[in-house]
Design a protein around this motif. Sequence first.
Motif, PDB file in Angstrom:
ATOM      1  N   UNK A 148       3.018  -8.909 -11.399  1.00  0.00           N
ATOM      2  CA  UNK A 148       1.662  -7.898 -11.073  1.00  0.00           C
ATOM      3  C   UNK A 148       1.956  -7.499  -9.375  1.00  0.00           C
ATOM      4  N   UNK A 149       1.768  -6.149  -8.686  1.00  0.00           N
ATOM      5  CA  UNK A 149       2.194  -6.021  -7.895  1.00  0.00           C
ATOM      6  C   UNK A 149       1.340  -4.602  -7.712  1.00  0.00           C
ATOM      7  N   UNK A 150       1.256  -4.171  -6.365  1.00  0.00           N
ATOM      8  CA  UNK A 150       0.476  -2.846  -6.238  1.00  0.00           C
ATOM      9  C   UNK A 150       1.069  -1.538  -7.343  1.00  0.00           C
ATOM     10  N   UNK A 151      -0.142  -0.795  -8.600  1.00  0.00           N
ATOM     11  CA  UNK A 151       0.002  -0.070  -8.778  1.00  0.00           C
ATOM     12  C   UNK A 151       0.263  -0.636 -10.658  1.00  0.00           C
ATOM     13  N   UNK A 152      -0.193  -1.638 -10.543  1.00  0.00           N
ATOM     14  CA  UNK A 152       0.622  -2.202 -11.896  1.00  0.00           C
ATOM     15  C   UNK A 152      -0.362  -2.113 -12.910  1.00  0.00           C
TER      16      UNK A 152
END
Length: 167
Positions: A148-152
């Motif tokens: 999980x990270x940015x824009x996911x």
Amino acid sequence: MTRTLYIVRHAKAEDRATFMSDHDRELISEGIMAAARIGRFLHDKSVQPDQVISSTAPRARDTAKVIAEQIGFDREQIQLDEALFEGGPKAYLAAVNGLPDSTQSAMIVGHNPDVSYFAEFLTHQSVGSMSKGAVVAVQFDGLNWAEVSGRTGSILFTIAPKELRQS
């Protein structure tokens, strides 16, 4: 596998007094009632997180406890993470990335502006400033928590206590 994260801003707390540290502020009765309304809403949506993580600040911890009561989550199983108080969005991401793969859904309870920034970082969708007691539900498809990270993620729903007031 689809995973869901419920990002919660603590409910309304007492004003900061000059003799009180910001960390130690408690929920006021209005905040307790708002957290209970949110908890009932989540219960009615069959929200059953596998894990609940909260800031150590009393206003966040108690928001988590009130919501947990409403959704049938064991209050004693709430994990406290001191990094969520003033740790910035990176602390929230670290908490989420550290969730075990066996966890399908989780709730994280913290503070603004960090929770609002975190929700926007994960989804790249505008959340604005989350109101006190508000929840943003974010869904992740085909990812482990460590990925999980940015824009996911994508927003499933947002809800604030003021939207649930009874007439």
